[in-house]
Design a protein around this motif. Sequence first.
Motif, short mmCIF file in Angstrom:
data_model
loop_
_atom_site.label_atom_id
_atom_site.label_comp_id
_atom_site.label_asym_id
_atom_site.label_seq_id
_atom_site.Cartn_x
_atom_site.Cartn_y
_atom_site.Cartn_z
N ARG A 12 46.53 40.80 -54.12
CA ARG A 12 47.16 40.30 -52.91
C ARG A 12 48.25 39.30 -53.32
NH1 ARG A 12 41.94 36.88 -50.86
NH2 ARG A 12 41.70 35.67 -52.75
N ILE A 13 49.13 39.04 -52.40
CA ILE A 13 50.28 38.17 -52.70
C ILE A 13 49.85 36.71 -52.72
CG2 ILE A 13 51.03 37.89 -50.31
CD1 ILE A 13 53.92 38.19 -51.30
N ARG A 14 50.46 35.94 -53.61
CA ARG A 14 50.26 34.51 -53.66
C ARG A 14 51.62 33.83 -53.81
NH1 ARG A 14 46.45 34.09 -51.06
NH2 ARG A 14 44.31 33.95 -51.74
N PHE A 15 51.70 32.56 -53.42
CA PHE A 15 52.94 31.79 -53.52
C PHE A 15 52.78 30.79 -54.65
CE2 PHE A 15 55.71 28.24 -52.32
CZ PHE A 15 56.90 28.90 -52.04
N ARG A 16 53.59 30.93 -55.68
CA ARG A 16 53.44 30.07 -56.85
C ARG A 16 54.80 29.59 -57.37
NH1 ARG A 16 48.24 30.24 -59.12
NH2 ARG A 16 46.85 30.58 -57.37
N ARG A 17 54.73 28.62 -58.26
CA ARG A 17 55.93 28.13 -58.93
C ARG A 17 56.24 29.10 -60.07
NH1 ARG A 17 54.74 22.21 -60.51
NH2 ARG A 17 53.88 23.27 -62.31
N ILE B 155 48.46 37.03 -61.65
CA ILE B 155 47.68 35.87 -62.06
C ILE B 155 46.32 36.32 -62.58
CG2 ILE B 155 46.61 33.75 -61.21
CD1 ILE B 155 48.66 33.93 -58.83
N TYR C 35 60.33 28.81 -56.78
CA TYR C 35 59.07 29.37 -56.28
C TYR C 35 59.22 30.87 -56.11
CZ TYR C 35 57.86 24.51 -55.37
OH TYR C 35 57.58 23.18 -55.53
N LYS D 158 53.65 35.90 -56.45
CA LYS D 158 52.92 36.48 -57.57
C LYS D 158 51.78 37.28 -56.97
CE LYS D 158 53.88 32.96 -61.11
NZ LYS D 158 53.30 32.05 -62.13
N GLU E 141 47.62 38.31 -57.17
CA GLU E 141 46.34 37.79 -57.65
C GLU E 141 45.27 38.85 -57.41
OE1 GLU E 141 44.15 33.68 -56.70
OE2 GLU E 141 44.09 35.08 -55.05
N PRO E 142 44.43 39.13 -58.42
CA PRO E 142 43.32 40.07 -58.17
C PRO E 142 42.45 39.60 -57.00
CG PRO E 142 43.56 39.65 -60.51
CD PRO E 142 44.49 38.69 -59.82
N VAL E 143 42.06 40.51 -56.16
CA VAL E 143 41.24 40.16 -55.00
C VAL E 143 39.80 39.98 -55.44
CG1 VAL E 143 40.37 40.96 -52.77
CG2 VAL E 143 42.74 41.41 -53.43
N TYR F 153 60.09 34.45 -51.81
CA TYR F 153 58.92 33.83 -51.19
C TYR F 153 58.01 34.88 -50.55
CZ TYR F 153 61.17 29.20 -51.52
OH TYR F 153 61.75 28.04 -51.95
N ASN F 154 58.64 35.93 -50.01
CA ASN F 154 57.90 37.00 -49.35
C ASN F 154 58.49 38.34 -49.78
OD1 ASN F 154 55.99 35.73 -47.22
ND2 ASN F 154 57.91 34.63 -46.91
#
Lengths: 350, 150
Positions: free
Chosen positions: B126-131, B113, B143, B146, B148-150, B35-36
């Motif tokens: 940057r970090i994202r929380f995804r399935r 992503i 979960y 992932k 994600e481009p900023v 998760y982190n």
Amino acid sequence: MTAGIVGYGVHIPIYRIRVEDIARVWNEDAESIKKGLGIKEKSVPGRDEDAATIAVEAARRAVRHAGIDAHSIGAIYVGSESHPYAVKPTATIVSAALEAGNRLMAADLEFACKAGTAGLQMVMGLIDSGMIKYGMSIGSDTSQGRPGDALEYTASAGGGAFILGREKNEIIADIIKTVSFTSDTPDFWRREGAGFPSHGGRFTGEPGYFRHIVHATKMLFEETGFKNSDFDYAVFHQPNGKFPIGVAAQLGFTDAQIKNGLLTPIIGNTYSGASMIGLAATLDVARPGQKILVTSFGSGAGSDSFAIEVTDNIESKRKNLEKVMDIVNKDRTYIDYSVYLKNRNSIRKT
Amino acid sequence: MWVEAEPPQWSIYTRGQTDMERSSSSLWRKIRSRYNLVGNACENCNTPYFPQRIVCRKCGRKSRMVEKIYSGNGEVYSITKIRTPPDTFRDEAPYYIGIVKLDDGPKVEGHIIENGTEPKIGTRVRIRFRRMYVDGDEGLIYYHYKFEPV
């Protein structure tokens, strides 16, 4: 009341589908639907997004905005009608993702579109009683609309998270009063295991949405002595773009009072997230001393009404804020109906 | 000097998970680092690690390991587009797997992503929380972080 808002955050997926793309599939007139529902497009979750991931993203933004240690949060409630698990709380996933530790109360709530504001009231009680220092309520949904049903044009995805606290120097908006109006009204429902909700068509309007919002708001007026002109802004639940305008007119509010909090025309109905996102968008622009009225609505049915007053702290806390309209506009990606079906897991490779 | 063997690479990114990993106890043990970005660092030499190591690769028995939660902000160091995925990610292809050099930590592997911007080497993320994936109709939902481009 002691409890006030110390931080908030919102998450809205980047994907959008236009009314035209849905209407084309069902051979319906897009223009009359856009006019009838007051909506242009709606948000769609990514394939790897659900009510839990949306709740976490909103919650992380809220913690950053509040500037608090997640370990100091004493309660987390997540309202949704699309919890990923039937049994296993979304709230525990959120608490782990926030690194909030284990000394906290947590539960999932469901009350159609108003479970997020119901959670706010629960957190208020815990703070006012002195049981916790901070509490968080989240409204998050990836709502379902049956293919070909009117709801398919509006049912969207998004969420809002609010952290309440009691320290005067941290509160950006005081919650002056909250009241609820509740009745057993079968206007909209989804049975266990059913993939899509059912509804009573036009019955959802007058006996459901309008009756509950009007009664709750008038009760708030009676119990506070406020009238519509005392509020700088008003946010009403927004299942489509027309109902909130209609109920605002019934209650004597102007278009100018509701425009900042009316997001449905561009993101759709985020269900449990709708009133929360509307309030967040309003707080984004509100100035110290201004008053905000929020009245949510959840089918089944009930409305929670809040009188909120913005404090001087709101300006200094905006440095850590990701504003709603920035999130709505960033990376917005349009998809067609077939990709929409794929994102909704309605079609799969065989 | 004795040096702890390299931890096995997580297989979920490129090969999908084995049945053994699809257990609730396995998920439970890994939740914090999924998760982190909960890693650790050696206070002796300031070397950051993710996933966590019991002993610092440089300092051995002198190592002083402390937990670190990395911000998740960083830059794409290496990236590849997966067009022939394992069954687990059959419906997701094509998708990106990359190595991200964290601003405040080591290089870590993860899904990247595509949010309208095609991620490339050097892209800020940057970090994202995804399935990550769903185990059938009745199994657990996994979960994961992932990027994600900023």
